[in-house]
Each structure stands twice: as structure tokens, then as C-alpha cells.
Design a protein around this motif. Structure first.
Motif, PDB file in Angstrom:
ATOM      1  N   ILE A 124       0.918  -1.158  -0.389  1.00 41.55           N
ATOM      2  CA  ILE A 124      -0.034   0.211   0.026  1.00 41.55           C
ATOM      3  C   ILE A 124       0.913   1.139  -0.247  1.00 41.55           C
ATOM      4  O   ILE A 124       2.125   1.011   0.715  1.00 41.55           O
ATOM      5  CB  ILE A 124      -0.844   0.111   0.788  1.00 41.55           C
ATOM      6  N   GLY A 125       0.409   2.397  -0.293  1.00 41.80           N
ATOM      7  CA  GLY A 125       0.695   3.555  -0.470  1.00 41.80           C
ATOM      8  C   GLY A 125       1.941   4.125   1.132  1.00 41.80           C
ATOM      9  O   GLY A 125       0.325   3.878   1.923  1.00 41.80           O
ATOM     10  N   SER A 126       2.722   4.389   1.622  1.00 39.43           N
ATOM     11  CA  SER A 126       3.473   4.972   2.576  1.00 39.43           C
ATOM     12  C   SER A 126       4.361   5.746   2.914  1.00 39.43           C
ATOM     13  O   SER A 126       5.209   6.016   3.658  1.00 39.43           O
ATOM     14  CB  SER A 126       4.101   3.105   3.772  1.00 39.43           C
ATOM     15  N   GLY A 127       4.019   6.634   1.611  1.00 44.11           N
ATOM     16  CA  GLY A 127       4.594   8.207   1.761  1.00 44.11           C
ATOM     17  C   GLY A 127       4.844   8.393   2.840  1.00 44.11           C
ATOM     18  O   GLY A 127       6.221   9.289   3.355  1.00 44.11           O
ATOM     19  N   VAL A 128       3.512   8.433   3.557  1.00 47.35           N
ATOM     20  CA  VAL A 128       3.474   9.574   4.872  1.00 47.35           C
ATOM     21  C   VAL A 128       2.505   8.604   5.562  1.00 47.35           C
ATOM     22  O   VAL A 128       1.935   7.609   5.931  1.00 47.35           O
ATOM     23  CB  VAL A 128       2.358  10.830   5.066  1.00 47.35           C
ATOM     24  N   GLY A 144       9.225   5.262   2.306  1.00 52.56           N
ATOM     25  CA  GLY A 144       8.851   5.061   0.812  1.00 52.56           C
ATOM     26  C   GLY A 144       7.499   5.319   0.213  1.00 52.56           C
ATOM     27  O   GLY A 144       6.985   5.624   1.492  1.00 52.56           O
ATOM     28  N   ALA A 145       7.566   4.695  -0.492  1.00 53.49           N
ATOM     29  CA  ALA A 145       6.405   4.961  -1.233  1.00 53.49           C
ATOM     30  C   ALA A 145       5.083   4.229  -0.862  1.00 53.49           C
ATOM     31  O   ALA A 145       4.538   4.019  -1.720  1.00 53.49           O
ATOM     32  CB  ALA A 145       6.352   5.047  -2.931  1.00 53.49           C
ATOM     33  N   PHE A 146       5.935   2.673  -0.434  1.00 54.12           N
ATOM     34  CA  PHE A 146       4.950   1.789  -1.042  1.00 54.12           C
ATOM     35  C   PHE A 146       5.410   0.703   0.728  1.00 54.12           C
ATOM     36  O   PHE A 146       6.462   0.713   0.370  1.00 54.12           O
ATOM     37  CB  PHE A 146       4.344   0.422  -2.084  1.00 54.12           C
ATOM     38  N   ALA A 147       5.176  -0.471   1.408  1.00 48.64           N
ATOM     39  CA  ALA A 147       5.313  -1.071   1.922  1.00 48.64           C
ATOM     40  C   ALA A 147       3.955  -2.178   2.169  1.00 48.64           C
ATOM     41  O   ALA A 147       2.274  -1.976   1.857  1.00 48.64           O
ATOM     42  CB  ALA A 147       5.163  -0.570   3.463  1.00 48.64           C
ATOM     43  N   SER A 148       3.937  -3.348   3.040  1.00 52.07           N
ATOM     44  CA  SER A 148       3.331  -4.369   2.947  1.00 52.07           C
ATOM     45  C   SER A 148       3.508  -3.745   4.720  1.00 52.07           C
ATOM     46  O   SER A 148       3.890  -4.554   5.153  1.00 52.07           O
ATOM     47  CB  SER A 148       3.627  -5.358   3.280  1.00 52.07           C
ATOM     48  N   PRO A 149       1.504  -3.909   4.634  1.00 49.97           N
ATOM     49  CA  PRO A 149       1.551  -3.945   5.994  1.00 49.97           C
ATOM     50  C   PRO A 149       1.161  -4.733   7.096  1.00 49.97           C
ATOM     51  O   PRO A 149       1.276  -6.061   6.161  1.00 49.97           O
ATOM     52  CB  PRO A 149      -0.227  -3.328   5.837  1.00 49.97           C
ATOM     53  N   ARG A 163      -2.402   6.309   5.236  1.00 50.79           N
ATOM     54  CA  ARG A 163      -3.808   6.718   5.489  1.00 50.79           C
ATOM     55  C   ARG A 163      -4.583   6.135   5.352  1.00 50.79           C
ATOM     56  O   ARG A 163      -5.880   6.624   6.284  1.00 50.79           O
ATOM     57  CB  ARG A 163      -2.976   8.168   3.905  1.00 50.79           C
ATOM     58  N   GLY A 164      -4.905   4.685   5.146  1.00 49.15           N
ATOM     59  CA  GLY A 164      -6.358   3.963   5.397  1.00 49.15           C
ATOM     60  C   GLY A 164      -5.896   3.406   6.254  1.00 49.15           C
ATOM     61  O   GLY A 164      -7.203   3.168   6.834  1.00 49.15           O
ATOM     62  N   GLY A 165      -5.161   3.889   7.212  1.00 51.84           N
ATOM     63  CA  GLY A 165      -5.506   3.072   8.951  1.00 51.84           C
ATOM     64  C   GLY A 165      -4.862   1.742   9.116  1.00 51.84           C
ATOM     65  O   GLY A 165      -4.880   0.993  10.807  1.00 51.84           O
ATOM     66  N   LEU A 166      -4.125   1.087   8.134  1.00 54.22           N
ATOM     67  CA  LEU A 166      -3.826  -0.450   8.028  1.00 54.22           C
ATOM     68  C   LEU A 166      -2.173   0.363   9.232  1.00 54.22           C
ATOM     69  O   LEU A 166      -1.517   1.143   8.765  1.00 54.22           O
ATOM     70  CB  LEU A 166      -2.949  -0.906   6.646  1.00 54.22           C
TER      71      LEU A 166
END
Length: 375
Positions: A124-128, A144-149, A163-166
Motif C-alpha cells: 500500500i502507499g506509505s509515503g506518509v 518509501g512509496a510502498f510498504a506491506s502492512p 492513511r487508510g489506517g493499516l
């Protein structure tokens, strides 16, 4: 010479490919986030920051030896897989009161098993990333731009969320110690510590242990260990790819070296040599080497052995042989002695030596009676 040229070409080609593979690797890059690297994705700043905070730091390398039970260990993206024993040793160390910060994009199977880590399959997107109040002074971090929650359990408290809460980071009580999981190691890497609240996040992680506690960085699983010789390591790492290219180059060199340049020429069949030819060859070698005395000695010794066998006497010691021969067959002894005297006295040429040798042969191997009558 042609064979040597083929090997030289193969070696030059292999060295050229290895050099291209080495030089073609990106510079100033540390995808494993090594604490030895000053690249933007390296972790040397984290080690220097820990030292500045009064923590003695060390790098775990050579052998997987963990620091004191009250310390902290950073594990960044293992490129050499943890063995089951290493993972169990790390889990036991945390249970005794240590703190493990485990930051990896994909994780290590054995380490994930030891600490009951569950990851979602996708990225998922993880920039912030957004922090919860458990992190002092941290509101957001940049990575980074992406990460696995993570799929956290009731015992695993999320610290950073997307941002989506994961959950993208969590902390868990593990025996007497604690384990911190980061889905994106970049948030505490060199080029990101000055972004958002990343530096404060690193400070909070170091605050999980007492002042002056030892801080270690696992470089053992960034190097070449026995597990690296698994088949997948040959193509999954730069050095493995270089070795693979080297083997391909050697194979191509051997293939070129064995290339035909014309029709096969059958090898002529070897003719069987007669026994007389071998005798002539040995005699010619003795004559060329000037071994006349040795040749005479060989002829005399062979004759004495033949006579000893025919008369039933031992050929050695030589003086006893002659005494016994004079006692048993004085005429034969006198004839043999005279023939040897003539043999050793043949200084005129090969013809005299041949006559003397033939005389010795007749004494050593006398013809049968019926052959004598025919002659």
C-alpha cells in the motif's frame, strides 16, 4: 598453443563480464540498509546517533553473538536468511529482557515465525505514516512509496498507520523484552531522518532501553554465510549473478575451444612390434649411451643366472656360486669363466662382443640332444 589461446580467451571474457557486472551495480545504494553504508537508504546515521546518545554500539558479524540481555538490536532487511537456530536465539534473547527493532520490507521467514509476525500480501502507499500517542513527539514520519502492512493481534500495538489506517509499525511485549516491527525501514535510514518526525522516532526507539545500554546492528545476516550457498542465492544477489555469468563465460570458452576446424582425421592403427625390435631398440640405446661395461655385466649376470638355474645352485652370493659350480661341474665352470673372460676382453668392436655373447648364450642355454644331432 591453440589450447592455451582458448583458455586465455575464456579467462579474458569471464573477467570482462565480471567487471561489467560489478561496475554496473548502482553506487551509493544499500538495499539491505547496512549500518556500514552512508547511502540514503543505509543505516550508518542510526549507529552514529546511538553513539551520540551515549549507547555503546557494535556490529554483529562473523558469528551471530548477541549483546547483553538489557540491550537493543536493529535488524534491517536480512539478505542472508535466518536459520531456525538464529531466529530462536533472537527470540530467547528478547524474552530475557532485550529489545529487537526488526525493520524489513518483506521479512525473513524464520524471524517472522519466531516473533509471530503476520504480513498482508500486497503493498500500500506509505509515503506518509501517522503515529499514535504511544510515540512521544512523533506525529508523522516519511518513508518509501510502498510498504506491506501488518495484520496485528491483540498483543501487538500499532504505532504507525497508513492513511487508510493499516498498521505499518507495531510494538509487542515479548517475555521480559519487547519487539518493534517496521514495515518500511527507510523511516530510520540516513536520507530520511531529517524528514517529518523520523529523527524523533529513532530517538524514541533508543529510549526503549536504559541509558548506556548496548546497541547492536545485525550485519551477520547481510554477509555471506553458509545459508547463502542455497541455489536461489546464485541468482538473487549481485555476487551470485556475477558467479553465474562467470560460469557461462567459462562454458562458452570451452565450447569455442572444442570447435572443429575441419574433418576428423582417423588415428592410424599401431602395428605390433616383434620382440626382436625391442631387443634392437634397447641395444641401440645402450650403445648410444656408451654403457658398454654395463652391457657386458648384464650379459654375464644373465648367463650365470641361467647356469645356476640349470644346475640347481643359488646365483647369489656370486663367490659361493662359483665355488659350488667348480665343485659340481668343473668343466662347465671353466667354460663359463673362459667365455666371460673373452667377453670382458672384447675391446675391438661390436662383432667380437657379439661372438662372445653368442658363446655365453650357448653355455647358458645349450641345445637339446636331438637338435645337436640334427646340427
Amino acid at each position: 598453443m591453440r589450447s592455451l589461446r582458448g583458455w586465455v580467451l575464456a579467462l579474458v571474457l569471464a573477467l570482462l563480464i565480471a567487471a561489467v557486472a560489478y561496475l554496473g551495480q548502482p553506487k551509493q545504494d544499500s538495499p539491505e540498509h547496512s549500518s556500514n553504508s552512508d547511502a540514503a537508504n543505509g543505516a550508518s546515521a542510526a549507529r552514529l546517533f546511538a553513539e551520540a546518545m551515549g549507547h555503546p554500539t557494535s556490529q554483529i558479524e562473523g558469528t551471530f553473538a548477541l549483546p547483553s540481555s538489557q540491550g537493543l538490536i536493529f535488524v534491517f532487511t536480512p539478505t542472508s536468511a535466518y536459520s531456525a537456530d538464529d531466529a530462536n536465539q533472537a527470540a530467547a534473547w528478547v524474552r530475557q529482557g532485550g529489545v529487537l527493532v526488526y525493520a524489513s520490507e518483506q521479512g525473513d521467514p524464520e524471524l517472522d515465525r519466531a516473533f509471530s509476525v503476520t504480513r498482508y500480501g500486497g503493498a500500500i502507499g506509505s509515503g506518509v505514516e501517522y503515529a499514535n500517542p504511544s510515540l512521544d513527539g512523533v506525529t508523522t514520519v516519511a518513508g518509501g512509496a510502498f510498504a506491506s502492512p501488518f495484520d496485528v493481534s491483540a498483543q501487538q500495538v500499532a504505532m504507525l498507520r497508513s492513511r487508510g489506517g493499516l498498521p505499518l509499525a507495531y510494538i509487542q511485549k515479548f517475555g521480559a523484552g519487547r519487539v518493534v516491527l517496521l514495515a518500511d525501514p527507510l523511516v530510520i535510514c540516513n536520507g530520511y531522518l531529517d524528514k517529518a518526525d523520523n529523527g524523533r522516532l529513532l530517538s524514541d526507539l533508543l529510549g526503549l532501553v536504559d541509558d548506556g545500554a548496548a546497541v547492536g546492528f545485525d550485519e551477520y545476516h547481510h554477509g555471506v554465510i553458509l545459508n547463502d550457498f542455497a541455489p536461489q542465492a546464485w541468482v538473487a544477489t549481485p555476487w551470485g549473478a556475477a558467479i553465474l555469468w562467470f560460469l557461462v563465460a567459462v562454458f562458452v570458452g570451452l565450447l569455442l575451444r572444442g570447435r572443429r576446424f575441419g574433418p576428423l582425421i582417423p588415428r592410424p592403427a599401431e602395428t605390433v612390434r616383434a620382440d626382436a625390435e625391442w631387443a634392437v631398440a634397447v641395444g641401440e640405446l645402450l650403445r648410444r649411451s656408451g654403457a658398454r661395461a654395463m652391457t657386458l655385466g648384464m650379459l654375464a649376470s644373465a648367463s650365470e643366472r641361467a647356469v645356476a638355474q640349470r644346475t640347481g645352485l643359488p646365483a647369489q652370493p656370486r663367490d659361493r656360486f662359483w665355488n659350488a659350480l667348480y665343485s659340481r661341474a668343473p668343466e662347465l665352470a671353466a667354460e663359463l669363466a673362459e667365455a666371460e673372460r673373452v667377453l670382458y676382453g672384447t675391446a675391438d668392436g661390436d662383432a667380437d662382443m657379439l661372438n662372445a655373447a653368442q658363446r655365453l648364450h650357448r653355455i647358458a642355454y645349450p641345445p637339446a640332444p636331438e637338435r645337436r644331432s640334427r646340427q
